[in-house]
Design an enzyme around this catalytic site. Structure first.
Site, mmCIF file in Angstrom:
data_model
loop_
_atom_site.group_PDB
_atom_site.id
_atom_site.type_symbol
_atom_site.label_atom_id
_atom_site.label_comp_id
_atom_site.label_asym_id
_atom_site.label_seq_id
_atom_site.Cartn_x
_atom_site.Cartn_y
_atom_site.Cartn_z
ATOM 1 N N ASP A 240 -37.393 13.930 4.442
ATOM 2 C CA ASP A 240 -38.668 13.230 4.654
ATOM 3 C C ASP A 240 -39.273 13.803 5.928
ATOM 4 O O ASP A 240 -38.629 14.585 6.635
ATOM 5 C CB ASP A 240 -38.414 11.715 4.805
ATOM 6 C CG ASP A 240 -39.691 10.922 5.041
ATOM 7 O OD1 ASP A 240 -40.735 11.256 4.449
ATOM 8 O OD2 ASP A 240 -39.661 9.955 5.832
ATOM 9 N N SER A 241 -40.487 13.370 6.244
ATOM 10 C CA SER A 241 -41.113 13.793 7.495
ATOM 11 C C SER A 241 -40.483 13.103 8.701
ATOM 12 O O SER A 241 -40.719 13.509 9.831
ATOM 13 C CB SER A 241 -42.603 13.440 7.458
ATOM 14 O OG SER A 241 -42.726 12.037 7.270
ATOM 15 N N CYS B 249 -39.904 11.379 0.099
ATOM 16 C CA CYS B 249 -41.219 11.290 0.729
ATOM 17 C C CYS B 249 -42.257 11.340 -0.383
ATOM 18 O O CYS B 249 -42.295 12.299 -1.166
ATOM 19 C CB CYS B 249 -41.398 12.480 1.671
ATOM 20 S SG CYS B 249 -43.060 12.598 2.350
ATOM 21 N N GLU C 264 -42.393 4.717 12.161
ATOM 22 C CA GLU C 264 -41.773 5.927 12.719
ATOM 23 C C GLU C 264 -41.438 5.733 14.203
ATOM 24 O O GLU C 264 -40.441 6.260 14.705
ATOM 25 C CB GLU C 264 -42.713 7.126 12.530
ATOM 26 C CG GLU C 264 -42.134 8.468 12.960
ATOM 27 C CD GLU C 264 -40.948 8.948 12.122
ATOM 28 O OE1 GLU C 264 -40.796 8.520 10.957
ATOM 29 O OE2 GLU C 264 -40.163 9.768 12.650
ATOM 30 N N CYS D 144 -44.673 4.709 0.034
ATOM 31 C CA CYS D 144 -44.326 5.539 1.188
ATOM 32 C C CYS D 144 -42.953 5.059 1.625
ATOM 33 O O CYS D 144 -42.714 3.846 1.708
ATOM 34 C CB CYS D 144 -45.341 5.366 2.313
ATOM 35 S SG CYS D 144 -44.781 6.124 3.866
ATOM 36 N N HIS E 70 -41.527 4.928 4.344
ATOM 37 C CA HIS E 70 -41.437 4.170 5.600
ATOM 38 C C HIS E 70 -41.572 2.656 5.354
ATOM 39 O O HIS E 70 -41.159 1.859 6.194
ATOM 40 C CB HIS E 70 -42.537 4.616 6.570
ATOM 41 C CG HIS E 70 -42.240 5.904 7.276
ATOM 42 N ND1 HIS E 70 -42.154 7.108 6.628
ATOM 43 C CD2 HIS E 70 -41.979 6.165 8.591
ATOM 44 C CE1 HIS E 70 -41.881 8.069 7.509
ATOM 45 N NE2 HIS E 70 -41.762 7.524 8.699
#
Ligand code: DGL
Length: 262
Positions: free
Chosen positions: A9-10, A72, A151, A183, A185
């Protein structure tokens, strides 16, 4: 070389997918890459996301991944279906798991999906749902602010509650009985979103369905792990910073983070 289920993932979002993979497939070792240096993906042009995602998938393949999970939605909406022609290991993404879970969950065929701006712009969820079940109506909502807060390790408090209340308003207006967390997150905000939306809306995390699909592919391709070995966590950014965040979301079982030079 040790072999892994490769996941990326980012940033921290994919750790929610790791959690589901460990629940369903506890014997499988995970190699997780957080592309923290290039976070966020949600506001980047598609070409840049494709470039990063492809480089990471190739890296995972070269370091022992026998399957890659794109944990992601933003990357999944950018790289499928073309990516499968470029690599030789199976690659699984979030969107098809997301629409499948939503279709199973909805009773009134009205579904909202909350994602990054990048995912929403590409309308991958709308297209995937219209192929799977055209009788399901879907609205796309987006928030990069909520992604950025998670994040940074912020999952409660005034800012996150205000942003979430605001972005989720159309869910009731649209009459959706299901909200897809589009998403990775966002599963860390499930409790907060439940308190905002109330019990009439079911919140769906695609990671559960994805973990089930990963198990099927490993089984079908005879790729199940024979012996367990430790998971590995890597980042393209600051290792200390990512270790703190990974512990916040996954607990003490993450005890070291390596550098991924990608
Ligand atoms: N967690 C990612 C997703 O599922 C991307 C977040 C970001 O980098 O903007 O879309």
């Amino acid at each position: 070389m040790d072999s892994y289920v490769g996941v990326f993932d980012s940033g921290v979002g994919g750790l929610a997918v790791v959690r589901e993979l460990k629940n369903r497939l506890p014997r499988e070792a995970i190699m997780y890459v957080a592309d923290s240096r290039f976070f966020p993906y949600g506001t980047k042009p598609r070409e840049q996301v494709i470039e990063r995602a492809t480089a990471i998938i190739e890296y995972l393949e070269q370091h022992g991944a026998r399957i890659v999970v794109v944990a992601c939605n933003t990357a999944s909406s950018a790289i499928f279906p073309d990516i499968q022609q470029r690599v030789s290991v199976p690659v699984l993404g979030m969107i098809s798991a997301g629409v499948k879970s939503a279709q199973l969950a909805t009773r009134n065929n009205r579904v909202a999906v909350l994602s990054t701006p990048g995912t929403a712009r590409r309308h991958g969820y709308l297209r995937a749902m219209s192929l799977l079940d055209p009788t399901v109506d879907m609205i796309e909502l987006q928030s990069q602010e909520l992604v950025n807060l998670v994040e940074a390790g912020t999952i409660d408090g005034r800012d996150v509650t205000d942003y979430a209340s605001d972005v989720l308003k159309p869910v009731h207006e649209f009459g959706a009985d299901t909200l897809v967390l589009g998403c990775t997150h966002f599963p860390f905000l499930t409790r907060l979103m439940e308190s905002i939306l109330g019990s009439s809306v079911k919140i769906v995390d695609p990671s559960k369905e994805l973990a089930y699909e990963v198990g099927l592919v490993l089984e079908g391709c005879r790729l199940r792990a024979l012996t367990g070995h430790p998971d590995r966590f890597l980042t393209t950014g600051d290792t200390g910073d990512f270790l703190d965040k990974a512990r916040l979301f996954l607990g003490d079982y993450v005890n070291s983070v390596e550098v991924a030079d990608i």
